[in-house]
Design a protein around this motif. Structure first.
Motif, PDB file in Angstrom:
ATOM      1  N   SER A 114       2.624  22.815 126.171  1.00 40.71           N
ATOM      2  CA  SER A 114       2.860  24.250 126.380  1.00 40.71           C
ATOM      3  C   SER A 114       3.790  24.484 127.562  1.00 40.71           C
ATOM      4  CB  SER A 114       1.534  24.972 126.605  1.00 40.71           C
ATOM      5  OG  SER A 114       0.974  24.662 127.873  1.00 40.71           O
TER       6      SER A 114
ATOM      7  N   TYR B 273       7.664  22.630 126.924  1.00 45.30           N
ATOM      8  CA  TYR B 273       8.618  23.332 126.071  1.00 45.30           C
ATOM      9  C   TYR B 273       8.689  24.823 126.368  1.00 45.30           C
ATOM     10  CZ  TYR B 273       8.983  19.077 123.332  1.00 45.30           C
ATOM     11  OH  TYR B 273       9.221  17.783 122.929  1.00 45.30           O
ATOM     12  N   ALA B 274       8.108  25.243 127.481  1.00 46.99           N
ATOM     13  CA  ALA B 274       8.163  26.662 127.822  1.00 46.99           C
ATOM     14  C   ALA B 274       9.605  27.110 128.013  1.00 46.99           C
ATOM     15  CB  ALA B 274       7.359  26.921 129.096  1.00 46.99           C
TER      16      ALA B 274
ATOM     17  N   ARG C 296      11.816  23.838 120.826  1.00 42.76           N
ATOM     18  CA  ARG C 296      10.824  22.816 120.544  1.00 42.76           C
ATOM     19  C   ARG C 296      11.318  21.909 119.421  1.00 42.76           C
ATOM     20  NH1 ARG C 296       5.432  23.517 121.574  1.00 42.76           N
ATOM     21  NH2 ARG C 296       4.957  25.089 123.154  1.00 42.76           N
TER      22      ARG C 296
ATOM     23  N   HIS D 174       7.274  21.396 115.320  1.00 46.46           N
ATOM     24  CA  HIS D 174       6.397  22.396 115.926  1.00 46.46           C
ATOM     25  C   HIS D 174       6.505  23.724 115.177  1.00 46.46           C
ATOM     26  CE1 HIS D 174       5.749  20.474 120.161  1.00 46.46           C
ATOM     27  NE2 HIS D 174       5.647  19.589 119.179  1.00 46.46           N
ATOM     28  N   TYR D 175       7.665  23.991 114.633  1.00 49.96           N
ATOM     29  CA  TYR D 175       7.820  25.219 113.849  1.00 49.96           C
ATOM     30  C   TYR D 175       7.348  25.011 112.412  1.00 49.96           C
ATOM     31  CZ  TYR D 175      10.779  26.299 117.870  1.00 49.96           C
ATOM     32  OH  TYR D 175      11.251  26.500 119.143  1.00 49.96           O
TER      33      TYR D 175
ATOM     34  N   GLY E  30       3.442  23.521 113.065  1.00 49.51           N
ATOM     35  CA  GLY E  30       2.658  24.374 113.956  1.00 49.51           C
ATOM     36  C   GLY E  30       2.427  25.757 113.386  1.00 49.51           C
ATOM     37  N   TRP E  31       3.361  26.224 112.573  1.00 49.55           N
ATOM     38  CA  TRP E  31       3.226  27.553 111.956  1.00 49.55           C
ATOM     39  C   TRP E  31       2.765  27.454 110.497  1.00 49.55           C
ATOM     40  CZ3 TRP E  31       4.452  32.463 114.170  1.00 49.55           C
ATOM     41  CH2 TRP E  31       4.808  32.390 115.531  1.00 49.55           C
TER      42      TRP E  31
ATOM     43  N   TRP F 104      -1.283  25.662 116.159  1.00 50.43           N
ATOM     44  CA  TRP F 104      -0.542  26.084 117.354  1.00 50.43           C
ATOM     45  C   TRP F 104      -1.094  25.382 118.598  1.00 50.43           C
ATOM     46  CZ3 TRP F 104      -1.533  30.010 113.589  1.00 50.43           C
ATOM     47  CH2 TRP F 104      -0.372  30.514 112.981  1.00 50.43           C
TER      48      TRP F 104
ATOM     49  N   THR G 298       0.198  21.746 118.792  1.00 54.10           N
ATOM     50  CA  THR G 298       1.613  21.640 119.154  1.00 54.10           C
ATOM     51  C   THR G 298       1.917  22.316 120.484  1.00 54.10           C
ATOM     52  OG1 THR G 298       2.055  23.582 117.748  1.00 54.10           O
ATOM     53  CG2 THR G 298       2.432  21.397 116.786  1.00 54.10           C
TER      54      THR G 298
ATOM     55  N   GLN H   9       1.504  25.414 121.471  1.00 48.00           N
ATOM     56  CA  GLN H   9       1.957  26.808 121.430  1.00 48.00           C
ATOM     57  C   GLN H   9       0.739  27.693 121.732  1.00 48.00           C
ATOM     58  OE1 GLN H   9       5.095  27.440 118.206  1.00 48.00           O
ATOM     59  NE2 GLN H   9       4.123  25.555 117.466  1.00 48.00           N
TER      60      GLN H   9
ATOM     61  N   VAL I 147       0.648  31.690 121.418  1.00 44.66           N
ATOM     62  CA  VAL I 147       0.463  32.128 120.036  1.00 44.66           C
ATOM     63  C   VAL I 147      -0.977  31.891 119.598  1.00 44.66           C
ATOM     64  CG1 VAL I 147       1.215  31.825 117.638  1.00 44.66           C
ATOM     65  CG2 VAL I 147       2.876  31.612 119.505  1.00 44.66           C
TER      66      VAL I 147
END
Length: 1004
Positions: free
Chosen positions: A662, A665-666, A670, A674-675, A678-679, A790, A793, A795, A798
């Motif tokens: 977290s 990659y702030a 990413r 992760h997209y 992660g989503w 999330w 990964t 995130q 989220v």
């Protein structure tokens, strides 16, 4: 803080790190690592000490290790050989080139069953050696508590003992010969040396003659002191074994070198003496009012018996076990008392071992029926009782009262007949220094005492008291004719104290031996003794913490409720025990088991995170949350949470990984996975637009290949098929009147992403079984999600928003106290563990944690009286999801399967290897499959065609299906629902379950 930073930097500058590294890479067949991550991972062992190494060499062969040491000699670089890295005295940390033998140099070279000997390489783990010796009914006698991950080289270096030393002696007593290498390149086999052989060595000349002649000359000059100055006790491990060189002891150079902690030679092979495996065992557990009374009785026990083990633990350890809810099954088997002695007997027949126990009881005036006596001749039960004793270090390391306890005076030893009085004096010393009530336990049959003490190692005053205590304790144990160390060795923790025990004259003799073998002080320098005029490190130098340790307290996303709301304290949970380096049993640590890499063990990652916190000026990890070294180490963490339960101190690396990602990659892009992964809950909901078309696109050869590349998904993986009808669509089509909050028969079924969109038959089956049990099922009418993908990964922002919305949806049910039933173990684990830590101030999240049940928990613990589970009556191979193993446990599952008539073989084969998004991410496929092939996949292939394969986790089911097993795994709910419909098919019963069609795995 001592000389850590200066020594490391000086060695780097003096030897020219880059030329040394280049030479090692050019000339050594092995892995040469001077990167920050590797140096951080090896910066400490299981002790209070820390020294950043120059670099790490992982040789492919023994000859490669010899070549590495030759290169170091050319560059005058110090060398440290390392095995399991569990040393408690600081002997496995140094500003040196570390040679890690365990990954490759771990062969059993030969076995001679007739002579009862074997030859081993130093990296071989003790349990693995004994496993390979089992067909010969032989074993290596000494067995430390770390037997499932300590190496033979480390045991030789430390002169390890363990509980079985009561019967078999120390490692030195079980070594026949050693092949050793000196820093100057002399390589030779050493052992007992009769006069004729000694004369041959001297006549041959050269460096061996110089060493042998020098040893004889030193011992000759100090003959009286050596004969008088070594305590005659079973557990004297401190100092060099100069007494092994006495004429009456056969001038045994091998035994003299055992326990020298790589300060004199490098052991490249060892010939060991073996003992028969006793066919029968029995055990007595005797209760006492306190630990001193137990110690007082040891001489009487030894006078009337010859036990194979005589162990002890006290009321403080039992209290800690109860508070930490660990090893409770072991404690339940103990008799009445506040402290206990565990006495084990071995023999050739059951009658023999039973008689030995009975004879001892009669001599003690006790009876097997007494409340203070427990007897067993069942090996499984004995192992369970001994687990409590072996757990001592882990249980006492992080007590629930949040006191930090440390090694430093953790294995002193005295004559067994003086043990009780020594313990009383030691407890008085604890009281004088304000070290309140440390646990006392250990190998009492040999007078060896283990403890961990709440030293104040963060302040100058605390460190000063620590130093003063050690000298006072050293004088105390010496006054009893005892030893500073009874099995852990000296390292740095006791090196400075040796003159207190032996006197200056004998320590001078040891220093002369050091100068003879290593005049340049390049072999693990600063440990045990140093060639004069140099001195070993002080006990308060090179501390891992110390008054100059200044980590930057990071702002975190998780609350770390059990660590004082401190990420730093959470990282400090790792005390280096090394259970994450085991190869079998439990779950932790799958990435280490597949790679053999320290950096990819739970301990190695914890070490990198410790360095990342920046408490020392010489840390090799200087870029904080942006560290690529930490990222790379965490990349192969499966986030299986196995360490949360299997680590004795409860390290939760999955949470630390999510925290790190977290921040790492702030405010920047990413990885694509992760997209994509992660989503996943969002993409799964969107699949409802046209699941058939989505499946076709995911399997179209060209599009699938491009899509995987763009999504960061492994090309070898097949995307699981979306169901044509989701569970929610099916649920709505039922048009069933749902219960209202407050209905006593109501349960909320949690519609997780996997049971809704991929395997809806799981949720439908759960509804069927829950309704059969008399529950009225409700399903949330708005989208909900646990946020797992999330979280994994990193995130976390989220994830918190997703969880907050889900809690809002469930609020009426939470207020009514309605149970929520989870089907996917990883999602259930989020609500029981991750969500309360991510949202520690949300009362509804805490309430929900108590309401969230597994499917089996709801049926076993809350089903109406009179409900009977459907009869399945079938054998089953069962893979428990890692998150269930770590957080939820499977007691209810085992009971429900028993009630259903399932003959369940619950695997203890580790992680399946897929672990959510991990096995789907590009670059992880090979490791994922290697982990699966270490246990789970072969077990499934071996399952009879008519037996069930059960796995409640979607990841586990997917790995089994794609792992070339020819089988599909079912959720327990599916198996029970099939049982409601009647007998299962005789062959491959999973075919009766409704499952979307997936493409076959690459191994099919």
């Amino acid at each position: 803080m001592g000389a850590t930073g200066g020594t490391a930097s000086r060695d780097g500058e003096r030897h020219g790190r880059s030329p040394l590294e280049r030479a090692l890479r050019d000339r050594v067949d092995g892995e040469v690592r001077f990167d920050p991550g590797s140096r951080a991972a090896y910066a400490t062992d299981a002790s209070n000490y820390r020294q950043v190494p120059i670099g790490v060499v992982v040789p492919h062969t023994v000859e490669a290790a010899v070549a590495a040491i030759a290169v170091c000699r050319e560059y005058d670089a110090p060398v440290l050989s390392r095995g399991g890295g569990t040393s408690l005295g600081g002997q496995c940390t140094n500003a040196a080139v570390v040679v890690d033998w365990t990954k490759y140099c771990n062969r059993l070279v030969s076995v001679d069953p007739e002579r009862r000997t074997c030859v081993v390489e130093p990296g071989l783990v003790l349990d693995e050696l004994n496993r390979q010796l089992a067909p010969h009914q032989l074993k290596f006698g000494p067995k430390p508590a770390t037997h499932n991950h300590c190496s033979l080289g480390g045991m030789i270096g430390n002169n390890s003992c363990g509980a079985s030393a009561q019967a078999y002696g120390k490692t030195a007593d079980n070594v026949r010969r050693l092949e050793v290498l000196t820093y100057d390149g002399t390589r030779m086999w050493v052992g007992p040396t009769p006069d004729a052989e000694y004369e041959e060595i001297i006549a041959a000349g050269g460096r061996p003659a110089e060493l042998y002649g020098g040893l004889r000359e030193i011992v000759g000059r100090y003959l009286g002191e050596v004969r008088r100055g070594y305590p005659r006790i079973p557990r004297r491990v401190s100092g060099y074994n100069l007494d092994a060189l006495l004429p009456e002891n056969g001038f045994d150079v091998a035994r003299a070198l055992v326990g020298s902690e790589n300060t004199l030679v490098t052991v490249v092979r060892a010939e060991l003496e073996l003992v028969p495996v006793p066919p029968f065992e029995s055990m007595l557990v005797l209760g006492y009012d306190d630990i001193c009374a137990a110690a007082d009785d040891v001489p009487r026990l030894l006078a009337h018996s010859e036990p194979a083990q005589l162990e002890a633990l006290d009321d403080r350890m039992a209290q800690l076990m109860r508070e930490e809810h660990t090893h409770l099954e072991s404690l339940e088997r103990f008799p009445a008392g506040n402290s206990w002695l565990l006495v084990q007997f071995t023999g050739d027949t059951r009658d023999e071992v039973d008689a030995r126990a009975d004879t001892l009881l009669r001599a003690l005036g006790r009876d097997a029926k007494d409340d203070s006596v427990a007897f067993s001749d069942d090996p499984a039960r004995e192992r369970e009782m001994l687990k409590a004793r072996e757990a001592g270090l882990g249980v006492t390391a992080r007590p629930p009262d949040e006191r930090e306890t440390w090694e430093g005076w953790e294995d002193s030893a005295v004559p067994p007949d003086r043990l009780g009085d020594y313990l009383r004096d030691l407890k008085e010393l604890f009281t004088e220094f304000g070290y309140d009530h440390p646990s006392l336990y250990g190998h009492f049959g040999q007078g060896c005492v283990h403890t961990r003490i709440p030293f104040g190692l963060r302040t100058a005053e605390g460190v000063a008291h620590f130093r003063e205590f050690l000298f006072r304790a050293a004088r105390l144990v010496s006054s009893y004719g005892g030893s500073l160390s009874g099995e852990h060795g000296d390292g740095q923790a006791r090196a400075e104290l040796l003159p207190v025990m032996f006197g200056d004259t004998l320590v001078t003799a040891m220093a002369e031996v050091k100068a003879l073998f290593d005049p340049g002080n390049r072999m693990n320098p600063g440990k045990v003794v140093s060639p004069r005029p140099a001195a070993p490190h002080r006990v308060d130098e090179n501390l891992r913490l110390g008054p100059r340790w200044r980590p930057t307290p990071p702002r975190t996303r998780f609350g770390y409720r059990e660590d004082g709301n401190s990420f730093t304290q959470a990282v400090l949970r790792c005390v280096g025990i090394g259970n994450c380096r085991t190869r079998t049993g439990g779950v932790m640590c799958p990435s280490f088991r597949a790679t053999g890499e320290e950096e990819h063990s739970t301990r190695g990652r914890a070490r990198l995170l410790f360095e990342m916190l920046g408490g020392h000026t010489d840390t090799p990890v200087t870029d904080g949350w942006r560290s690529t070294a930490v990222r790379d180490a965490l990349d192969l963490c499966l986030a299986c949470k196995g360490c949360k339960s299997d680590c004795p101190t409860g390290v939760d690396m999955a949470t630390y990984k999510a925290e790190f990602l977290s921040h790492h990659y702030a405010r920047r892009p990413r990885p694509a996975a992760h997209y994509a992964l992660g989503w996943l809950p969002l993409w799964a909901r969107l699949s409802r637009i046209g699941p058939g078309a989505v499946n076709a696109l995911l399997r179209a050869p060209v599009l699938a290949r491009i899509g995987k590349r763009l999504a960061g998904v492994a090309a070898e993986r097949e995307a699981p098929a979306f169901a044509g009808q989701s569970f929610l669509q099916w649920w709505r089509s039922r048009a069933t009147v749902e219960p209202l909050p407050g209905d006593p028969r109501a349960v909320v079924l949690w519609p997780d992403t996997f049971s809704t969109y991929f395997h809806p038959a799981v949720a439908r089956s759960a509804v069927k079984v829950l309704e059969d049990a008399g529950f009225r099922v409700a399903v949330p009418d708005r989208p909900v999600c646990c946020g797992l993908t999330w979280i994994s990964t990193g995130q976390l922002g989220v994830a918190k928003r997703v969880l907050s919305r889900s809690v809002d949806v469930l609020r009426p049910w939470i207020e009514a106290g309605t149970p929520v039933v989870g089907l996917e173990p990883s999602c259930t684990a989020v609500f029981r563990a991750d969500a309360p830590d991510l949202m520690p101030d949300d009362e509804d999240v805490r309430r929900l944690a108590g309401l969230f049940h597994t499917f089996s928990e709801q049926l076993v613990n809350h089903a109406p009286d009179g409900w009977r589970a459907p009869t399945v009556s079938r054998a089953a191979t069962v893979q428990t999801h890692c998150h269930q193993h770590a957080v939820l446990k499977d007691d209810a599952d085992r009971e429900l399967m028993r009630r259903a008539g399932l003959d369940a073989d619950v695997l203890d084969a580790g992680c399946c290897g897929l672990a959510g998004n991990f096995g789907f991410e590009r670059g992880h496929y090979d490791l994922s499959m290697k982990i699966g092939e270490q246990g789970v996949l072969p077990a499934v292939r071996d399952t009879a065609p008519g037996a069930l394969v059960l796995a409640d986790g979607f990841s586990c089911r997917t790995q089994i299906e794609q792992g070339g097993t020819g089988r599909r795994a079912l959720h327990l709910a599916e198996a029970l629902a099939l049982g409601l419909d009647g007998p299962l098919p005789a062959d491959h019963p999973e075919r009766a379950a409704d499952r979307p069609v997936s493409a076959p795995g690459p191994h099919s």
